[in-house]
Enzyme design. Structure first.
Site, PDB file in Angstrom:
ATOM      1  NE  ARG A   1      45.471 -43.162  -1.969  1.00 16.41           N
ATOM      2  CZ  ARG A   1      46.662 -42.816  -1.500  1.00 16.41           C
ATOM      3  NH1 ARG A   1      47.063 -41.575  -1.559  1.00 16.41           N
ATOM      4  NH2 ARG A   1      47.451 -43.721  -0.966  1.00 16.41           N
ATOM      5  CG  ASP A   2      37.382 -37.787  -4.532  1.00 15.87           C
ATOM      6  OD1 ASP A   2      37.499 -36.568  -4.355  1.00 15.87           O
ATOM      7  OD2 ASP A   2      36.658 -38.269  -5.417  1.00 15.87           O
ATOM      8  CB  ILE A   3      37.667 -35.620   1.646  1.00 19.39           C
ATOM      9  CG1 ILE A   3      38.334 -36.807   2.319  1.00 19.39           C
ATOM     10  CG2 ILE A   3      36.625 -34.985   2.560  1.00 19.39           C
ATOM     11  CD1 ILE A   3      37.435 -37.962   2.595  1.00 19.39           C
TER      12      ILE A   3
END
Length: 72
Positions: free
Chosen positions: A60-62
């Site tokens: 969820r945090d690219i």
């Protein structure tokens, strides 16, 4: 909880920063790094367990800070 593997190498953000400082941004190299990260995400998103059931892995945090590049 969060599980992380130790990666011996810089983040994508560090590579970009250093390239800017040197004035030598090689777009082909940066594109290859992003393509590798994309392949890794695709693999994780389509991973199955030993019985063939989807693992439903989602990152969820690219961001450039979270893309780690090994030195090998």
């Amino acid at each position: 909880y969060i599980v992380m593997e130790y990666v011996d190498g810089p983040s994508f953000a560090q590579v970009i920063k250093r390239a800017r400082e040197c004035g030598a941004i090689d777009l082909r190299h940066l594109a290859r790094l992003l393509a590798g990260a994309s392949r890794g995400l695709h693999h994780a998103h389509h991973a199955n367990d030993a019985q063939g059931r989807p693992l439903h892995i989602i990152h969820r945090d690219i961001s450039p800070q979270n893309i780690l590049i090994t030195l090998d």
